[in-house]
Design a protein around this motif. Structure first.
Motif, PDB file in Angstrom:
ATOM      1  N   TRP A 184       0.835  -1.201   0.000  1.00 23.23           N
ATOM      2  CA  TRP A 184       0.000   0.000   0.000  1.00 23.23           C
ATOM      3  C   TRP A 184       0.873   1.256   0.000  1.00 23.23           C
ATOM      4  O   TRP A 184       1.986   1.259   0.534  1.00 23.23           O
ATOM      5  CB  TRP A 184      -0.895   0.031   1.242  1.00 23.23           C
ATOM      6  CG  TRP A 184      -2.013  -0.963   1.221  1.00 23.23           C
ATOM      7  CD1 TRP A 184      -1.965  -2.258   1.656  1.00 23.23           C
ATOM      8  CD2 TRP A 184      -3.341  -0.741   0.754  1.00 23.23           C
ATOM      9  NE1 TRP A 184      -3.183  -2.859   1.493  1.00 23.23           N
ATOM     10  CE2 TRP A 184      -4.052  -1.946   0.937  1.00 23.23           C
ATOM     11  CE3 TRP A 184      -4.005   0.345   0.197  1.00 23.23           C
ATOM     12  CZ2 TRP A 184      -5.387  -2.087   0.585  1.00 23.23           C
ATOM     13  CZ3 TRP A 184      -5.334   0.206  -0.155  1.00 23.23           C
ATOM     14  CH2 TRP A 184      -6.014  -0.995   0.041  1.00 23.23           C
ATOM     15  N   SER A 185       0.334   2.325  -0.555  1.00 24.97           N
ATOM     16  CA  SER A 185       0.983   3.641  -0.482  1.00 24.97           C
ATOM     17  C   SER A 185      -0.115   4.696  -0.375  1.00 24.97           C
ATOM     18  O   SER A 185      -1.268   4.456  -0.757  1.00 24.97           O
ATOM     19  CB  SER A 185       1.859   3.906  -1.701  1.00 24.97           C
ATOM     20  OG  SER A 185       1.089   3.890  -2.891  1.00 24.97           O
ATOM     21  N   ALA A 186       0.245   5.865   0.144  1.00 22.31           N
ATOM     22  CA  ALA A 186      -0.750   6.926   0.306  1.00 22.31           C
ATOM     23  C   ALA A 186      -0.056   8.281   0.343  1.00 22.31           C
ATOM     24  O   ALA A 186       1.121   8.398   0.709  1.00 22.31           O
ATOM     25  CB  ALA A 186      -1.562   6.720   1.589  1.00 22.31           C
ATOM     26  N   THR A 187      -0.806   9.277  -0.052  1.00 25.41           N
ATOM     27  CA  THR A 187      -0.350  10.661   0.104  1.00 25.41           C
ATOM     28  C   THR A 187      -1.380  11.415   0.938  1.00 25.41           C
ATOM     29  O   THR A 187      -2.566  11.065   0.954  1.00 25.41           O
ATOM     30  CB  THR A 187      -0.203  11.369  -1.263  1.00 25.41           C
ATOM     31  OG1 THR A 187      -1.480  11.393  -1.932  1.00 25.41           O
ATOM     32  CG2 THR A 187       0.815  10.656  -2.136  1.00 25.41           C
ATOM     33  N   LYS A 188      -0.902  12.450   1.623  1.00 27.58           N
ATOM     34  CA  LYS A 188      -1.792  13.340   2.369  1.00 27.58           C
ATOM     35  C   LYS A 188      -1.579  14.748   1.829  1.00 27.58           C
ATOM     36  O   LYS A 188      -0.466  15.283   1.898  1.00 27.58           O
ATOM     37  CB  LYS A 188      -1.486  13.295   3.862  1.00 27.58           C
ATOM     38  CG  LYS A 188      -2.322  14.282   4.676  1.00 27.58           C
ATOM     39  CD  LYS A 188      -1.896  14.310   6.138  1.00 27.58           C
ATOM     40  CE  LYS A 188      -2.700  15.331   6.934  1.00 27.58           C
ATOM     41  NZ  LYS A 188      -2.254  15.425   8.338  1.00 27.58           N
ATOM     42  N   SER A 236      -3.717  -9.717   4.673  1.00 25.34           N
ATOM     43  CA  SER A 236      -4.291 -10.808   3.903  1.00 25.34           C
ATOM     44  C   SER A 236      -3.492 -11.061   2.629  1.00 25.34           C
ATOM     45  O   SER A 236      -3.040 -10.121   1.962  1.00 25.34           O
ATOM     46  CB  SER A 236      -5.740 -10.479   3.529  1.00 25.34           C
ATOM     47  OG  SER A 236      -6.240 -11.416   2.590  1.00 25.34           O
ATOM     48  N   LYS A 237      -3.327 -12.329   2.287  1.00 27.56           N
ATOM     49  CA  LYS A 237      -2.660 -12.730   1.041  1.00 27.56           C
ATOM     50  C   LYS A 237      -3.636 -13.418   0.094  1.00 27.56           C
ATOM     51  O   LYS A 237      -3.243 -14.129  -0.818  1.00 27.56           O
ATOM     52  CB  LYS A 237      -1.472 -13.631   1.355  1.00 27.56           C
ATOM     53  CG  LYS A 237      -0.367 -12.908   2.128  1.00 27.56           C
ATOM     54  CD  LYS A 237       0.838 -13.785   2.375  1.00 27.56           C
ATOM     55  CE  LYS A 237       1.929 -13.017   3.111  1.00 27.56           C
ATOM     56  NZ  LYS A 237       3.128 -13.846   3.355  1.00 27.56           N
ATOM     57  N   THR A 238      -4.914 -13.160   0.343  1.00 30.36           N
ATOM     58  CA  THR A 238      -5.966 -13.697  -0.506  1.00 30.36           C
ATOM     59  C   THR A 238      -6.330 -12.654  -1.562  1.00 30.36           C
ATOM     60  O   THR A 238      -5.628 -11.662  -1.734  1.00 30.36           O
ATOM     61  CB  THR A 238      -7.197 -14.060   0.324  1.00 30.36           C
ATOM     62  OG1 THR A 238      -7.797 -12.851   0.834  1.00 30.36           O
ATOM     63  CG2 THR A 238      -6.831 -14.959   1.493  1.00 30.36           C
ATOM     64  N   ALA A 239      -7.451 -12.858  -2.244  1.00 26.66           N
ATOM     65  CA  ALA A 239      -7.870 -11.934  -3.297  1.00 26.66           C
ATOM     66  C   ALA A 239      -8.382 -10.607  -2.734  1.00 26.66           C
ATOM     67  O   ALA A 239      -8.609  -9.667  -3.490  1.00 26.66           O
ATOM     68  CB  ALA A 239      -8.948 -12.580  -4.162  1.00 26.66           C
ATOM     69  N   VAL A 240      -8.561 -10.518  -1.422  1.00 28.64           N
ATOM     70  CA  VAL A 240      -9.052  -9.286  -0.800  1.00 28.64           C
ATOM     71  C   VAL A 240      -8.131  -8.887   0.345  1.00 28.64           C
ATOM     72  O   VAL A 240      -7.842  -9.677   1.238  1.00 28.64           O
ATOM     73  CB  VAL A 240     -10.492  -9.453  -0.265  1.00 28.64           C
ATOM     74  CG1 VAL A 240     -10.942  -8.186   0.448  1.00 28.64           C
ATOM     75  CG2 VAL A 240     -11.451  -9.779  -1.396  1.00 28.64           C
ATOM     76  N   ASN A 241      -7.658  -7.638   0.300  1.00 26.35           N
ATOM     77  CA  ASN A 241      -6.815  -7.087   1.358  1.00 26.35           C
ATOM     78  C   ASN A 241      -7.402  -5.739   1.750  1.00 26.35           C
ATOM     79  O   ASN A 241      -7.763  -4.942   0.894  1.00 26.35           O
ATOM     80  CB  ASN A 241      -5.378  -6.927   0.856  1.00 26.35           C
ATOM     81  CG  ASN A 241      -4.432  -6.406   1.929  1.00 26.35           C
ATOM     82  OD1 ASN A 241      -4.436  -5.216   2.241  1.00 26.35           O
ATOM     83  ND2 ASN A 241      -3.611  -7.290   2.464  1.00 26.35           N
ATOM     84  N   LYS A 242      -7.494  -5.484   3.069  1.00 20.82           N
ATOM     85  CA  LYS A 242      -8.149  -4.265   3.543  1.00 20.82           C
ATOM     86  C   LYS A 242      -7.203  -3.400   4.371  1.00 20.82           C
ATOM     87  O   LYS A 242      -6.511  -3.902   5.262  1.00 20.82           O
ATOM     88  CB  LYS A 242      -9.385  -4.615   4.379  1.00 20.82           C
ATOM     89  CG  LYS A 242     -10.462  -5.354   3.589  1.00 20.82           C
ATOM     90  CD  LYS A 242     -11.671  -5.669   4.448  1.00 20.82           C
ATOM     91  CE  LYS A 242     -12.762  -6.368   3.634  1.00 20.82           C
ATOM     92  NZ  LYS A 242     -13.956  -6.658   4.455  1.00 20.82           N
ATOM     93  N   PHE A 243      -7.204  -2.107   4.051  1.00 22.07           N
ATOM     94  CA  PHE A 243      -6.434  -1.129   4.819  1.00 22.07           C
ATOM     95  C   PHE A 243      -7.409  -0.264   5.599  1.00 22.07           C
ATOM     96  O   PHE A 243      -8.332   0.323   5.031  1.00 22.07           O
ATOM     97  CB  PHE A 243      -5.586  -0.250   3.898  1.00 22.07           C
ATOM     98  CG  PHE A 243      -4.645   0.662   4.635  1.00 22.07           C
ATOM     99  CD1 PHE A 243      -3.321   0.307   4.814  1.00 22.07           C
ATOM    100  CD2 PHE A 243      -5.087   1.872   5.175  1.00 22.07           C
ATOM    101  CE1 PHE A 243      -2.446   1.148   5.513  1.00 22.07           C
ATOM    102  CE2 PHE A 243      -4.227   2.705   5.873  1.00 22.07           C
ATOM    103  CZ  PHE A 243      -2.898   2.340   6.041  1.00 22.07           C
TER     104      PHE A 243
END
Length: 247
Positions: free
Chosen positions: A159-163, A180-187
């Motif tokens: 993941w990456s993000a800017t503010k 998660s290393k499945t098809a869905v990862n949540k931040f």
């Protein structure tokens, strides 16, 4: 009679345990390809060839190549195409001597072609108030492959993000993903710092620790892809604490 009954029970338990273990067995392949990746197949028996001997290569029993040995090492190798269909492919080879004698067909060598994938981001809250309440936003990264993944292959997300246009580092200062290393990862973004946060993510294939197979990708990065679009979440500022005076 009692001894026979106990032996019968034990035998049944062993059978059930055996079936359970087999049902959990993992199937791994020696090589995995993705998005332009190729594999060079080699037969160690080449070291015993004489000039004029030929090595024939087959895919699912259909001849796809023939290489004549002239004394140069590795010249009978076969390179798989970079556009195989998704799934398992079985390669075999056979040697024909310069005198026209044929050897036995090799055992199959299995190559697994992984599907191409895309990555999309969504958020459950496009904005929330940074007021130290339980409000937050969950940004979900969803990977869509052409088919289910085989045993021993999983996803790795970054993941990456800017503010307000400036890169956020480290990301742990504003939230964390669920690993998660499945098809869905949540931040989960749970910062109280007001601003406009723009999220991006990448995903690639990796092999699990137990998988001894080799992953070969066209980009040498596990066929890494970025999200098709970024996701913006706005954290609005907490109002100041008012004071009361007489007007």
């Amino acid at each position: 009679m009692k001894t026979t009954f106990i032996k019968s029970i034990l035998a049944t338990f062993i059978i059930i345990l055996s079936v359970s273990v087999k049902s959990k067995a993992q199937t791994y392949y020696p090589v995995y390809l993705c998005d332009g990746g190729t594999a060079t197949l080699h037969t160690p028996e080449e070291s015993g060839l004489s000039n004029g001997d030929k090595v024939y290569w087959y895919l699912e029993g259909v001849q796809v190549g023939v290489k004549t040995f002239t004394g140069t090492a590795n010249e009978t190798d076969y390179v798989t195409p970079n556009n195989l269909s998704n799934g398992v492919h079985n390669y075999t080879s056979k040697i024909e001597s310069a005198a026209g004698c044929w050897g036995d067909l090799s055992d199959p060598f299995q190559v697994y072609q992984l599907p191409s994938k895309t990555l999309a981001l969504t958020a459950n809250n496009a904005s929330y108030c940074g007021d130290n309440t339980l409000l937050s936003s969950i940004i979900t990264a969803t990977t869509t492959p052409g088919q289910a993944l085989p045993d021993g292959i999983e996803y790795q997300y970054v993941w990456s993000a800017t503010k307000n246009g400036t890169a956020v580092s480290p990301l742990s200062g504003i939230g964390s993903d669920d690993a998660s290393k499945t098809a869905v990862n949540k931040f989960t973004l749970n910062t109280t710092g007001a601003g406009s946060y723009v999220f991006n993510a990448t995903v690639k294939y990796i092999t699990t620790a137990a998988n001894t197979g080799v992953l070969k990708s066209g980009d040498n990065k596990g066929c890494e892809v970025s999200a098709t679009a970024t996701q913006t979440v706005t954290v609005t500022p907490k109002p100041v604490k008012p004071t009361i005076v007489i007007q």
